[in-house]
Design a protein around this motif. Structure first.
Motif, mmCIF file in Angstrom:
data_model
loop_
_atom_site.group_PDB
_atom_site.id
_atom_site.type_symbol
_atom_site.label_atom_id
_atom_site.label_comp_id
_atom_site.label_asym_id
_atom_site.label_seq_id
_atom_site.Cartn_x
_atom_site.Cartn_y
_atom_site.Cartn_z
ATOM 1 N N LEU A 70 0.727 -1.311 0.018
ATOM 2 C CA LEU A 70 -0.023 -0.029 -0.029
ATOM 3 C C LEU A 70 0.807 1.324 -0.025
ATOM 4 N N GLU A 71 1.951 1.232 0.782
ATOM 5 C CA GLU A 71 2.759 2.345 0.862
ATOM 6 C C GLU A 71 3.424 2.728 -0.665
ATOM 7 N N VAL A 72 4.126 1.851 -1.196
ATOM 8 C CA VAL A 72 4.454 2.027 -2.511
ATOM 9 C C VAL A 72 3.497 2.454 -3.556
ATOM 10 N N ALA A 73 2.111 2.276 -3.431
ATOM 11 C CA ALA A 73 1.230 2.800 -4.109
ATOM 12 C C ALA A 73 0.983 4.018 -4.094
ATOM 13 N N VAL A 74 1.198 4.648 -3.033
ATOM 14 C CA VAL A 74 0.694 6.157 -2.719
ATOM 15 C C VAL A 74 1.621 7.153 -3.610
ATOM 16 N N PRO A 75 2.924 6.965 -3.943
ATOM 17 C CA PRO A 75 3.759 7.841 -4.661
ATOM 18 C C PRO A 75 3.319 7.646 -6.089
ATOM 19 N N LYS A 76 2.828 6.503 -6.571
ATOM 20 C CA LYS A 76 2.630 6.397 -7.860
ATOM 21 C C LYS A 76 1.604 7.025 -8.404
ATOM 22 N N THR A 77 0.751 7.579 -7.492
ATOM 23 C CA THR A 77 -0.436 8.497 -7.946
ATOM 24 C C THR A 77 0.187 9.708 -8.584
ATOM 25 N N SER A 78 1.256 10.046 -8.229
ATOM 26 C CA SER A 78 1.870 11.401 -9.160
ATOM 27 C C SER A 78 1.696 11.152 -10.310
ATOM 28 N N GLU A 79 1.896 10.056 -10.789
ATOM 29 C CA GLU A 79 2.208 9.660 -12.337
ATOM 30 C C GLU A 79 0.793 10.101 -13.017
ATOM 31 N N ASN A 80 -0.254 10.460 -12.313
ATOM 32 C CA ASN A 80 -1.611 10.864 -12.947
ATOM 33 C C ASN A 80 -1.995 12.536 -12.598
ATOM 34 N N LEU A 81 -1.175 12.932 -11.788
ATOM 35 C CA LEU A 81 -1.573 14.516 -11.255
ATOM 36 C C LEU A 81 -1.702 15.082 -12.550
ATOM 37 N N ASP A 82 -1.225 15.081 -13.637
ATOM 38 C CA ASP A 82 -1.318 15.891 -14.648
ATOM 39 C C ASP A 82 -2.382 15.791 -15.477
ATOM 40 N N THR A 83 -3.256 14.873 -15.323
ATOM 41 C CA THR A 83 -4.234 14.216 -16.341
ATOM 42 C C THR A 83 -5.748 14.163 -15.672
ATOM 43 N N GLU A 84 -6.533 15.068 -15.870
ATOM 44 C CA GLU A 84 -7.760 14.951 -15.475
ATOM 45 C C GLU A 84 -8.519 13.775 -16.132
ATOM 46 N N SER A 85 -8.643 13.496 -17.326
ATOM 47 C CA SER A 85 -9.431 12.570 -18.143
ATOM 48 C C SER A 85 -8.667 12.268 -19.484
ATOM 49 N N ALA A 86 -8.756 11.057 -20.284
ATOM 50 C CA ALA A 86 -8.087 10.688 -21.126
ATOM 51 C C ALA A 86 -9.055 9.644 -21.736
ATOM 52 N N ALA A 87 -9.653 10.016 -23.032
ATOM 53 C CA ALA A 87 -10.434 8.941 -23.891
ATOM 54 C C ALA A 87 -11.559 8.566 -22.844
ATOM 55 N N ARG A 97 -5.738 10.726 -1.559
ATOM 56 C CA ARG A 97 -6.400 10.682 -0.432
ATOM 57 C C ARG A 97 -7.117 9.375 -0.031
ATOM 58 N N ASP A 98 -7.676 8.543 -0.990
ATOM 59 C CA ASP A 98 -8.222 7.408 -0.872
ATOM 60 C C ASP A 98 -6.926 6.360 -0.511
ATOM 61 N N ARG A 99 -5.967 6.572 -1.366
ATOM 62 C CA ARG A 99 -4.870 5.306 -0.993
ATOM 63 C C ARG A 99 -4.359 5.727 0.340
ATOM 64 N N MET A 100 -4.253 7.072 0.693
ATOM 65 C CA MET A 100 -3.446 7.500 2.132
ATOM 66 C C MET A 100 -4.397 6.961 3.113
ATOM 67 N N ASN A 101 -5.519 7.077 3.088
ATOM 68 C CA ASN A 101 -6.848 6.787 4.222
ATOM 69 C C ASN A 101 -6.833 5.215 4.013
ATOM 70 N N LEU A 102 -6.581 4.704 3.008
ATOM 71 C CA LEU A 102 -6.380 3.070 3.033
ATOM 72 C C LEU A 102 -5.100 2.632 3.569
ATOM 73 N N PHE A 103 -4.185 3.055 3.540
ATOM 74 C CA PHE A 103 -2.838 2.854 3.998
ATOM 75 C C PHE A 103 -2.857 3.120 5.553
ATOM 76 N N ASP A 104 -3.365 4.379 5.974
ATOM 77 C CA ASP A 104 -3.428 4.435 7.405
ATOM 78 C C ASP A 104 -4.412 3.593 8.243
ATOM 79 N N ALA A 123 -0.874 9.249 14.923
ATOM 80 C CA ALA A 123 -2.353 9.489 15.838
ATOM 81 C C ALA A 123 -3.280 10.754 15.420
ATOM 82 N N GLN A 124 -2.515 11.653 14.523
ATOM 83 C CA GLN A 124 -3.271 12.740 14.033
ATOM 84 C C GLN A 124 -3.636 12.646 12.683
ATOM 85 N N ALA A 125 -3.106 11.682 11.918
ATOM 86 C CA ALA A 125 -3.476 11.581 10.473
ATOM 87 C C ALA A 125 -4.694 11.789 10.196
#
Length: 131
Positions: A70-87, A97-104, A123-125
């Motif tokens: 789960l931890e490794v999957a979080v940084p990979k989300t940055s690959e899609n930060l520049d794309t809102e939609s494609a086809a 946020r969803d991945r961080m919530n799942l991880f936490d 504790a405060q996450a």
């Protein structure tokens, strides 16, 4: 009577458990004056890591494996930060946020299994205080 070697965690696995539970680094050992050494929950975590039954170690190792994935999957989300939609594909704007919530959530489950409260880093996450 045959002797058996009790199962135990490697130093790397202990570092992962501390980190995933939200506790700071242990350091080189018990020498010196560091405030984290006086947290009751930290002492409980150290005791548990050093005294779990082999079956409990096996469960904890499963948590470590899941959390590492789960931890490794979080940084990979940055690959899609520049794309809102494609086809036909539409980016989930809340993916990080969803991945961080799942991880936490899984981190808290590990804390629950080990019987320790989440450490200071966890504790405060996800909690916002309004004053």
């Amino acid at each position: 009577m045959t002797g058996s070697v009790a199962a135990s965690f490697t130093d790397g696995q202990k570092a992962d458990i501390r980190r995933f539970c939200g506790f700071p680094a242990y350091g080189a050992g018990p020498a010196g004056f560091s405030s984290w050494r006086f947290f009751q929950a930290y002492g409980t975590l150290e005791y548990r890591m050093n005294n779990l039954a082999p079956a409990e170690i096996a469960v904890t190792l499963q948590y470590i494996s899941t959390l590492a994935t789960l931890e490794v999957a979080v940084p990979k989300t940055s690959e899609n930060l520049d794309t809102e939609s494609a086809a036909a594909w539409t980016h989930n704007a809340d993916e990080m946020r969803d991945r961080m919530n799942l991880f936490d959530n899984w981190r808290r489950r590990l804390c629950g299994f080990l019987g320790v409260p989440p450490g200071p880093a966890l504790a405060q996450a996800g909690v916002s205080l309004v004053v």
